[in-house]
Design a protein around this motif. Structure first.
Motif, PDB file in Angstrom:
ATOM      1  N   TYR A 192      -6.357  -2.620  -8.729  1.00  0.00           N
ATOM      2  CA  TYR A 192      -5.793  -2.529  -7.385  1.00  0.00           C
ATOM      3  C   TYR A 192      -5.864  -3.905  -6.729  1.00  0.00           C
ATOM      4  O   TYR A 192      -6.934  -4.493  -6.597  1.00  0.00           O
ATOM      5  CB  TYR A 192      -6.524  -1.485  -6.533  1.00  0.00           C
ATOM      6  N   GLU A 240       0.829  -1.197   0.000  1.00  0.00           N
ATOM      7  CA  GLU A 240       0.000   0.000   0.000  1.00  0.00           C
ATOM      8  C   GLU A 240       0.869   1.255   0.000  1.00  0.00           C
ATOM      9  O   GLU A 240       0.614   2.212  -0.734  1.00  0.00           O
ATOM     10  CB  GLU A 240      -0.811  -0.043   1.289  1.00  0.00           C
ATOM     11  N   GLU A 296     -10.052  -1.999  -4.103  1.00  0.00           N
ATOM     12  CA  GLU A 296      -9.735  -3.354  -4.565  1.00  0.00           C
ATOM     13  C   GLU A 296     -10.458  -3.736  -5.843  1.00  0.00           C
ATOM     14  O   GLU A 296     -11.671  -3.570  -5.935  1.00  0.00           O
ATOM     15  CB  GLU A 296     -10.105  -4.356  -3.465  1.00  0.00           C
ATOM     16  N   LYS A 325      -7.430   3.904  -4.496  1.00  0.00           N
ATOM     17  CA  LYS A 325      -7.232   2.617  -3.840  1.00  0.00           C
ATOM     18  C   LYS A 325      -8.582   1.958  -3.591  1.00  0.00           C
ATOM     19  O   LYS A 325      -9.275   2.288  -2.635  1.00  0.00           O
ATOM     20  CB  LYS A 325      -6.501   2.858  -2.513  1.00  0.00           C
ATOM     21  N   ILE A 361       0.691   6.035  -7.392  1.00  0.00           N
ATOM     22  CA  ILE A 361      -0.604   6.132  -8.102  1.00  0.00           C
ATOM     23  C   ILE A 361      -0.729   7.492  -8.783  1.00  0.00           C
ATOM     24  O   ILE A 361      -0.544   8.522  -8.150  1.00  0.00           O
ATOM     25  CB  ILE A 361      -1.803   5.950  -7.136  1.00  0.00           C
ATOM     26  N   ILE A 371      -6.144   1.130 -11.519  1.00  0.00           N
ATOM     27  CA  ILE A 371      -5.338   2.301 -11.168  1.00  0.00           C
ATOM     28  C   ILE A 371      -4.218   2.430 -12.205  1.00  0.00           C
ATOM     29  O   ILE A 371      -3.865   1.455 -12.864  1.00  0.00           O
ATOM     30  CB  ILE A 371      -4.694   2.201  -9.756  1.00  0.00           C
TER      31      ILE A 371
END
Ligand code: MIC
Ligand code: SF4
Length: 644
Positions: free
Chosen positions: A153, A7, A21, A19, A14, A25
């Motif tokens: 992500y 992370e 899931e 962020k 990014i 991205i």
């Protein structure tokens, strides 16, 4: 909130998206690597973008796959790659300098950076605390041009290591054990992050063995923290200045945690023909073997060769066993010579092969008919060794050496009980096979040099409203890119020539595939689960595209191949209802309807099976950007249209 290491690094990189899931991205790529078998297409694509110079912090072009040079083609490729590196501002690692992943770990990797490589084992860099991801060549070309790399992500899986490996048990056994738990498709969409007290008992090359073969889980990548051990490794490489400490916060949240007590790990093997077909060596003992190969980007560091040399010291390999060793890099080879490792291996009857991929990709040292071959590599897919009837077992260097002595699969603990010596401080550095980039001014007037086998990269067709196409192949689960586009010494020299290499598409499982595709003009392939696992080779998408394959309808896809299909304008679709897979047969004519509208406004496409008179639904699941790529007729057209 406590954060995982993944992370933290992703957060710093990014540039598009959030962020969330599973959602797409875009991340900034700091470094790229290519190897020759995928690299020629990468630089042809980069050249066609008309960008004068790479925009990454560092990019390296390696030559390690096609080094057999049985005619002009391989070396023409090397010269093209060297000329492209000089023109576009890259480092160039000459043949003989070693396997890209091993050399990158030694000489270029930096904790906390992102690395994108046109080779699926790029996650090796995770051993140094990098987010290192394998991708198709075109994605790497775009990253060199400064574009973000797009990925969903990932879910972050924590792997908590405790304890310490017992003598003769190795990092290879750890990743084989994880493969037995997670399978070759368990890691799709996931990053495996290692933490816990056991981490500090593993050296950087041992960590890299684990992250390297994490590719076989289908994972996006794997990562270790950067700690004092990492610092020591970088210090020996005279690169201590790039070190920084990196670790997850205490209490970081993981999607799930796998607990592994290293002291409980036993010698293991992946049996033919899948890396997750794992058994304990104790269950396999006594199987007679014909060949042993030590090397590849998974297990060819100095300590890997050192462990094998100690087991083989003052002994001779069994009469019916051929032993080949390919050191991972020139550095490993030179230092192993100085440490006396090579002489012990040769003394025992080993054949020293080049510091290159070699037998791992079927470039020489092919086993005999029906052979049992033990290899310290990462892939044992059907036919990959160059001999279709051979069975490959993937094992640690310790198991490989012990078995070579006995002539049968042998638990190394029965041969020797000691720890192997630590050779990692045995290090002399000589980078004279790495050619440094020229200045912008110096490279301005240079041109790339292309031999007659180097042909332009073909472009995809723009997708139409409706496509009517014939099913020319229906496959099982876990089809690998080695099935779709095999490698080996006969086929690899055509990696720069799509019209020629396309003749070998699917030749391992259907010798008539090429003729069928040409006759059908437009075709569809039906796949099972995890379609396209394994290598990043975009030739497994490029060649089908060239032959008129317009869509692949499968139960599920492997990450890199899915991206490659989109990049080359082949529609990847998954069955909405997997029972529909059973209702389709080869030669059925399928009509994909209302495609453009469905891509833009819905997640499903209606498909009519004209032969059977039935209709079913398939999901495209593409994000907006991927839809735009499909509508533009592939990523090359797309990047031109929406210039970087
Ligand atoms: C492999 O191990 O399969 C390869 C050869 O390194 C490939 C790349 C290629 O096909 O050129 C990979 O892993 O991506
Ligand atoms: Fe080379 Fe084998 Fe590693 Fe692929 S897996 S990069 S062929 S050594």
């Amino acid at each position: 909130m406590a954060k995982s290491l993944t992370e933290k690094i992703l957060e710093k990189h990014i540039i598009e998206g959030n962020k969330e899931e599973g959602k797409e991205i875009g991340i900034k790529i700091d470094q790229t690597l290519t190897q020759d078998a995928t690299g020629t297409m990468v630089y042809l694509q980069f050249e066609s973008m008309d960008i004068p110079r790479i925009k990454t912090e560092l990019s390296v072009s390696y030559v390690d796959h096609n080094t057999q040079q049985s005619d002009f083609k391989n070396m023409d490729d090397h010269i093209f790659l060297q000329s492209a590196a000089a023109k576009f501002g890259l480092h160039f690692s000459k043949p003989g300098n070693g396997i890209c992943h091993q050399v990158h770990l030694e000489r270029f990797g930096i904790p906390g950076k992102t690395l994108l490589g046109s080779d699926s084992h790029t996650p090796t860099g995770g051993g140094l605390g990098m987010i290192a991801i394998g991708a198709g060549g075109l994605d790497v070309a775009c990253a060199m041009a400064g574009a973000p790399f797009y990925l969903n992500y990932p879910k972050v899986i924590g792997v908590k290591l405790s304890g310490k490996l017992k003598p003769m048990c190795s990092a290879k056994d750890v990743i084989l054990y994880i493969l037995s738990l997670e399978t070759v498709k368990g890691g799709v969409g996931k990053i495996y992050e290692y933490f816990g007290d056991g981490v500090k008992t593993l050296t950087v090359p041992q960590r890299a063995t684990i992250t390297n073969m994490g590719a076989e889980l289908g994972a996006t990548t794997s990562i270790f923290p950067s700690d004092e051990i990492t610092k020591e490794f970088l210090k020996l490489q005279k690169r201590e200045d790039v070190w920084q400490e990196l670790k997850a916060d205490e209490g970081a949240n993981y999607y799930k945690v796998i607990d592994i007590d290293l002291s409980k790990i036993e010698p293991m093997a992946a049996c033919p023909h899948m890396p997750d077909n794992v058994k304990k060596i104790s269950e396999l003992e006594g199987i007679k073997i014909n060949q042993v190969a030590i090397g590849s980007c998974t297990n060819s560091s100095i300590n890997d060769l050192g462990a094998a040399s100690e087991i083989l010291e003052n002994q001779t390999v069994a009469e019916n066993v051929a032993l080949g060793i390919s050191p991972g890099s020139k550095q490993v080879l030179m230092n192993s010579m100085e440490a006396g490792i090579i002489s012990k291996l040769v003394d025992a009857g080993g054949r020293i092969l080049e510091s290159a991929c070699g037998p791992c990709i079927g470039m020489g040292f092919a086993p005999n008919s029906n052979a049992v071959t033990l290899r310290t590599f990462n892939r044992n897919f059907f036919g990959r060794s160059g001999t279709k009837s051979a069975g490959v077992y993937l094992v640690s260097p310790e198991t490989a050496a012990a078995s070579a002595l006995k002539g049968e699969i042998t638990d190394p603990r029965k041969i020797k009980l000691d720890y192997s010596k630590d050779y990692s401080s045995f290090i002399k550095i000589n980078d004279n096979l790495i050619i440094k980039p020229l200045s912008e001014k110096e490279s301005e007037s240079l041109e790339t040099v292309k031999g007659p086998n180097i042909k332009p990269c073909p472009k995809a067709k723009v997708i139409e409203k409706e496509i009517s196409a014939k099913v020319i192949l229906k496959t099982e689960d876990n089809i690998t890119t080695d099935h779709i586009m095999p490698a080996g010494s006969k086929i690899l020299p055509f990696r720069s020539n799509i019209p020629e290499i396309s003749k070998f598409t699917y030749s391992q499982i259907d010798e008539n595939f090429y003729d069928k595709a040409i006759e059908a003009k437009q075709s569809v392939i039906i796949g099972g689960e995890n379609y396209g696992q394994g290598s990043s080779r975009e030739h497994a998408a490029l060649a089908p595209m060239y032959l008129g394959v317009r869509a692949v309808i499968a139960k599920s896809f492997a990450r890199i191949h899915h991206a490659n299909l989109v990049n080359f304008g082949i529609l990847p679709l998954t069955f909405k209802n997997s029972d529909d897979y059973d209702k389709i047969e080869e030669n059925d004519i399928l009509e994909l309807t209302n495609i453009i509208e469905s891509l833009k406004n819905s997640s499903t496409i209606i498909i009519k099976n004209k032969t059977k008179g039935t209709t079913f639904e398939a999901i495209h699941g593409l994000e907006n950007r991927a839809v735009d790529v499909m509508l533009a007729g592939g990523k090359l057209n797309y990047t031109k249209q929406y210039s970087l």
